[in-house]
Design a protein around this motif. Structure first.
Motif, PDB file in Angstrom:
ATOM      1  N   MET A 350       0.802  -1.006   0.109  1.00  0.00           N
ATOM      2  CA  MET A 350       0.003  -0.391   0.163  1.00  0.00           C
ATOM      3  C   MET A 350       0.663   2.091   0.423  1.00  0.00           C
ATOM      4  SD  MET A 350      -2.397  -1.695   2.837  1.00  0.00           S
ATOM      5  CE  MET A 350      -3.408  -0.941   2.760  1.00  0.00           C
ATOM      6  N   ALA A 351       0.644   2.441  -0.761  1.00  0.00           N
ATOM      7  CA  ALA A 351       1.154   3.416  -0.519  1.00  0.00           C
ATOM      8  C   ALA A 351       0.460   4.909  -1.500  1.00  0.00           C
ATOM      9  CB  ALA A 351       2.405   3.418  -2.455  1.00  0.00           C
ATOM     10  N   ASN A 352       1.156   5.878  -1.257  1.00  0.00           N
ATOM     11  CA  ASN A 352       0.393   7.591  -1.361  1.00  0.00           C
ATOM     12  C   ASN A 352      -0.194   6.912  -2.506  1.00  0.00           C
ATOM     13  OD1 ASN A 352       0.744   7.428   1.020  1.00  0.00           O
ATOM     14  ND2 ASN A 352       3.104   9.561   0.924  1.00  0.00           N
ATOM     15  N   PRO A 353      -1.738   7.318  -3.192  1.00  0.00           N
ATOM     16  CA  PRO A 353      -2.002   7.629  -4.359  1.00  0.00           C
ATOM     17  C   PRO A 353      -1.109   8.667  -5.248  1.00  0.00           C
ATOM     18  CG  PRO A 353      -3.238   8.287  -2.755  1.00  0.00           C
ATOM     19  CD  PRO A 353      -2.278   8.337  -2.002  1.00  0.00           C
ATOM     20  N   SER A 354      -1.627   8.087  -6.522  1.00  0.00           N
ATOM     21  CA  SER A 354      -0.247   8.864  -7.291  1.00  0.00           C
ATOM     22  C   SER A 354      -0.992  10.425  -7.594  1.00  0.00           C
ATOM     23  CB  SER A 354       0.179   8.098  -9.071  1.00  0.00           C
ATOM     24  OG  SER A 354      -1.237   7.715  -9.084  1.00  0.00           O
ATOM     25  N   SER A 355      -2.711   9.886  -7.336  1.00  0.00           N
ATOM     26  CA  SER A 355      -3.513  11.346  -7.646  1.00  0.00           C
ATOM     27  C   SER A 355      -4.901  11.841  -6.317  1.00  0.00           C
ATOM     28  CB  SER A 355      -4.091  10.639  -9.161  1.00  0.00           C
ATOM     29  OG  SER A 355      -5.255   9.364  -9.315  1.00  0.00           O
ATOM     30  N   THR A 356      -5.186  12.809  -6.589  1.00  0.00           N
ATOM     31  CA  THR A 356      -6.574  12.832  -5.184  1.00  0.00           C
ATOM     32  C   THR A 356      -7.711  12.800  -5.371  1.00  0.00           C
ATOM     33  OG1 THR A 356      -5.533  14.972  -4.954  1.00  0.00           O
ATOM     34  CG2 THR A 356      -4.793  14.132  -3.477  1.00  0.00           C
ATOM     35  N   LEU A 357      -9.007  12.225  -4.670  1.00  0.00           N
ATOM     36  CA  LEU A 357     -10.119  12.311  -5.746  1.00  0.00           C
ATOM     37  C   LEU A 357     -10.113  14.253  -5.113  1.00  0.00           C
ATOM     38  CD1 LEU A 357     -11.104   9.563  -3.145  1.00  0.00           C
ATOM     39  CD2 LEU A 357     -10.695   9.470  -5.487  1.00  0.00           C
ATOM     40  N   PRO A 358     -11.652  13.977  -5.776  1.00  0.00           N
ATOM     41  CA  PRO A 358     -12.304  15.382  -5.803  1.00  0.00           C
ATOM     42  C   PRO A 358     -12.875  15.571  -4.557  1.00  0.00           C
ATOM     43  CG  PRO A 358     -13.501  14.357  -7.146  1.00  0.00           C
ATOM     44  CD  PRO A 358     -12.740  13.236  -6.889  1.00  0.00           C
ATOM     45  N   VAL A 359     -12.557  16.687  -3.680  1.00  0.00           N
ATOM     46  CA  VAL A 359     -13.587  17.591  -2.572  1.00  0.00           C
ATOM     47  C   VAL A 359     -15.151  17.174  -3.336  1.00  0.00           C
ATOM     48  CG1 VAL A 359     -14.016  19.263  -0.884  1.00  0.00           C
ATOM     49  CG2 VAL A 359     -11.901  18.857  -2.023  1.00  0.00           C
ATOM     50  N   GLY A 360     -15.303  16.533  -1.809  1.00  0.00           N
ATOM     51  CA  GLY A 360     -17.260  16.185  -1.625  1.00  0.00           C
ATOM     52  C   GLY A 360     -17.004  14.403  -2.076  1.00  0.00           C
ATOM     53  N   TYR A 361     -15.809  13.816  -2.779  1.00  0.00           N
ATOM     54  CA  TYR A 361     -16.108  12.816  -2.950  1.00  0.00           C
ATOM     55  C   TYR A 361     -17.086  12.004  -2.558  1.00  0.00           C
ATOM     56  CZ  TYR A 361     -15.066   8.508  -5.907  1.00  0.00           C
ATOM     57  OH  TYR A 361     -14.778   7.224  -6.542  1.00  0.00           O
ATOM     58  N   ARG A 362     -17.809  11.025  -2.952  1.00  0.00           N
ATOM     59  CA  ARG A 362     -19.024   9.933  -2.249  1.00  0.00           C
ATOM     60  C   ARG A 362     -18.748   8.535  -2.772  1.00  0.00           C
ATOM     61  NH1 ARG A 362     -23.981  12.259   0.267  1.00  0.00           N
ATOM     62  NH2 ARG A 362     -23.399  14.408   0.256  1.00  0.00           N
ATOM     63  N   THR A 363     -17.784   7.809  -1.504  1.00  0.00           N
ATOM     64  CA  THR A 363     -17.530   6.592  -1.307  1.00  0.00           C
ATOM     65  C   THR A 363     -18.984   6.075  -1.977  1.00  0.00           C
ATOM     66  OG1 THR A 363     -16.432   4.726  -0.845  1.00  0.00           O
ATOM     67  CG2 THR A 363     -17.818   6.121   0.774  1.00  0.00           C
ATOM     68  N   ILE A 364     -18.653   4.126  -2.240  1.00  0.00           N
ATOM     69  CA  ILE A 364     -19.681   3.215  -2.373  1.00  0.00           C
ATOM     70  C   ILE A 364     -20.826   3.081  -1.010  1.00  0.00           C
ATOM     71  CG2 ILE A 364     -18.284   1.540  -3.246  1.00  0.00           C
ATOM     72  CD1 ILE A 364     -18.494  -0.246  -0.489  1.00  0.00           C
ATOM     73  N   GLY A 365     -21.787   3.161  -1.908  1.00  0.00           N
ATOM     74  CA  GLY A 365     -23.341   3.988  -0.166  1.00  0.00           C
ATOM     75  C   GLY A 365     -23.548   4.855  -0.858  1.00  0.00           C
ATOM     76  N   ASP A 366     -22.707   6.104  -0.872  1.00  0.00           N
ATOM     77  CA  ASP A 366     -23.569   6.961  -1.337  1.00  0.00           C
ATOM     78  C   ASP A 366     -22.753   7.903   0.002  1.00  0.00           C
ATOM     79  OD1 ASP A 366     -24.134   9.817  -3.210  1.00  0.00           O
ATOM     80  OD2 ASP A 366     -25.888   9.682  -2.346  1.00  0.00           O
ATOM     81  N   TYR A 367     -21.904   7.784   0.857  1.00  0.00           N
ATOM     82  CA  TYR A 367     -21.231   7.891   1.872  1.00  0.00           C
ATOM     83  C   TYR A 367     -20.509   8.757   0.671  1.00  0.00           C
ATOM     84  CZ  TYR A 367     -23.853   4.889   4.557  1.00  0.00           C
ATOM     85  OH  TYR A 367     -25.106   4.425   5.047  1.00  0.00           O
ATOM     86  N   ARG A 368     -20.354  10.813   1.777  1.00  0.00           N
ATOM     87  CA  ARG A 368     -19.357  11.072   1.158  1.00  0.00           C
ATOM     88  C   ARG A 368     -18.287  10.695   2.052  1.00  0.00           C
ATOM     89  NH1 ARG A 368     -19.024  16.838   4.165  1.00  0.00           N
ATOM     90  NH2 ARG A 368     -21.552  16.411   4.620  1.00  0.00           N
ATOM     91  N   LEU A 369     -17.044  11.086   1.431  1.00  0.00           N
ATOM     92  CA  LEU A 369     -16.050  11.708   3.044  1.00  0.00           C
ATOM     93  C   LEU A 369     -15.233  13.017   3.111  1.00  0.00           C
ATOM     94  CD1 LEU A 369     -13.344   9.591   0.540  1.00  0.00           C
ATOM     95  CD2 LEU A 369     -14.885   8.626   2.487  1.00  0.00           C
ATOM     96  N   ASN A 370     -15.110  12.701   4.839  1.00  0.00           N
ATOM     97  CA  ASN A 370     -15.024  14.374   5.471  1.00  0.00           C
ATOM     98  C   ASN A 370     -13.622  14.171   5.167  1.00  0.00           C
ATOM     99  OD1 ASN A 370     -14.442  15.916   7.006  1.00  0.00           O
ATOM    100  ND2 ASN A 370     -14.568  14.736   9.008  1.00  0.00           N
TER     101      ASN A 370
END
Length: 488
Positions: A350-370
């Protein structure tokens, strides 16, 4: 029992035909599972109910199978009526339609339309599986002993939270599918795990992090993925690609190759898999902090009670790579066809991602990431997990099977967010990024009363050390379970 009842009637009154109700009852309770079909469409499923004792247990949750691996919230001894210890309960709809018959076209002989959709649920609570909701309900609790069972998973309240795909199959060219599907790595665990990815008896069944998620349990099932499977003689192969988005971060891909033994190696089956996932999401509950620290309920300006209904979660995001080799050997060549040994090894990086997700991204089940605490820089150096298992299954009689297995995980010492492991001892004082181990051992027996109804019992013990025990009140747990399954 229904079959015996029908036979008794026939013996008492030889000239009397079995009643329609007797035939229906016999079909329901002693028919073959997976045969409720009409016009190529089959309805099938499993109901699994369980009685449980744990010496360091957690209150059951209506949203997940149960918490069998010892955790921070493991506490006092506990008896519980729960579900899904042996098998996830689900209802599915499967389709297989031959195209030459459907279109009256002989040129399409060998081609079939296929599909499968599954919805997993918890029959003890009459609730659809929603692991992310179990995390939300633990927001602000600190996951102290006595907190109800909670964990992340690939099932977060979706209507079809198992597989949901459609595709084409050809008798010679193989199978091509599109939709929500198991990762190829999880396919291998289903095939080679001695405890059949059971929640209560298998580490790779209770945790998708190790059992097919390539380090992130939400990735055990892949949304929006294309999968191809084929075979040539004794060799089989598969490839899968997942398009980015759909609540699972970035793109993913994996490959598998396998072989069935022949000749002097008859009874041997091997499979090797490699996969990579971009922006894998590992969700977690919000914390509690009087100082409104990032990632806490207070930082969102809500009370702890309201925080547990926000559908907001923290997360760690990483690029994950995994490879495995698994196999089994049936001892029929030496006169023991009812005994099969199984084992395997998996490596996860497991390593740091090469890109970041957009602010307000919602994961599976439509749960929002803080996004204030969601981290994309947790792994200054790679976190590496070595997962291994070995065990066997013994078909004692046509109706009675026993299984036993041992699972282990080794974690390296890695640099987390710029901080290295500074106290590589053992026990609860050890930092989360320090080296650590998980050990799990289990044994089960399963008796098939009828073709659809079986009863099982088993015992498992889990233990964590080093980095895996960070913040734990208890580092081991016994699970004793009995249960019944009805399959249709």
């Amino acid at each position: 029992m229904a079959g015996s009842f029908g036979a008794a009637n026939a013996g008492d009154i030889a000239t009397k035909e079995p009643t329609k109700s007797t035939e229906i009852v016999s079909t329901i309770f002693d028919g073959e599972p997976g045969k409720l079909s009409y016009a190529g469409v089959t309805v099938y499923g499993v109901f699994d109910l369980t009685g449980l004792y744990q010496d360091h247990g957690t209150p059951p949750s209506p949203y997940i199978n149960g918490q069998y691996l010892v955790a921070k919230n493991s506490g006092d001894p506990r008896w519980a009526f729960t579900n899904n210890a042996m098998t996830l309960s689900f209802i599915g709809i499967r389709t297989e339609q031959k195209l030459d018959e459907l279109f009256s076209a002989p040129s399409l002989r060998g081609w079939s339309f296929i599909s499968d959709m599954q919805s997993g649920f918890d029959p003890a609570f009459l609730a659809i599986q929603d692991s992310c909701k179990s995390l939300v309900r633990a927001n602000g609790t600190g996951n102290v002993p006595g907190t109800p069972a909670n964990s992340d998973s690939s099932r977060c309240g979706q209507i079809f939270n198992g597989e949901a795909w459609a595709g084409l199959n050809h008798t010679s060219f193989g199978e091509l599918r599109f939709g929500r599907q198991n990762s190829l790595l999880f396919d291998d665990f289903v095939l080679f795990d001695p405890q059949r990815v059971s929640s209560a008896y298998s580490l790779v069944g209770t945790s998708g992090t190790y059992g097919g998620g390539l380090g992130a349990t939400e990735d055990k099932h892949w949304n929006n993925s294309v999968k191809y499977k084929g075979a040539v003689g004794q060799f089989n192969f598969a490839a899968q690609y997942r398009f980015e988005g759909a609540g699972q971060g970035g793109s993913a891909y994996d490959f598998r190759a396998g072989v069935d033994g022949w000749g002097v190696l008859e009874g041997l089956k091997l499979s090797a898999t490699w996969g990579h996932f971009n922006d894998g999401i590992a969700a977690s509950s919000l914390t509690s902090s009087a100082t409104k620290a990032a990632g806490s309920c207070q930082s969102l300006g809500v009370s702890l009670a309201d925080c547990q209904y926000l559908d907001v979660l923290n997360a760690t995001v990483s690029d994950n790579t995994a490879w495995s080799i698994m196999g089994w050997y049936n001892f029929k060549a030496v006169g023991l066809p009812t005994v099969t040994a199984m084992g395997g090894y998996e490596n996860i990086s497991m390593a740091n991602p090469s890109s970041t997700l957009p602010v307000g991204y919602r994961t599976i089940g439509d749960y929002r990431l803080n996004f204030i605490p969601t981290t994309f820089t947790s792994y200054t150096t790679a976190k590496v997990l070595d997962v291994y298992f070995i065990g066997a299954r013994w078909q004692i009689t046509p109706k009675l099977v026993a299984a036993a297995a041992w699972y282990g995980v080794d974690q390296n010492s890695y640099v987390r967010s710029g901080a290295a492991c500074s106290n590589p001892g053992s026990g609860t004082a050890t930092q989360v990024q320090c080296a650590g181990t998980i050990n799990w051992i289990s044994a089960t027996v399963d008796y098939q009363l009828t073709r659809r109804l079986d009863f099982y019992g088993g015992l498992s013990r889990t233990q964590v050390n080093g980095g895996f025990s960070n913040g734990y009140a208890y580092t081991s747990n016994y699970n004793a379970t009995v249960g019944a399954r009805f399959r249709f």
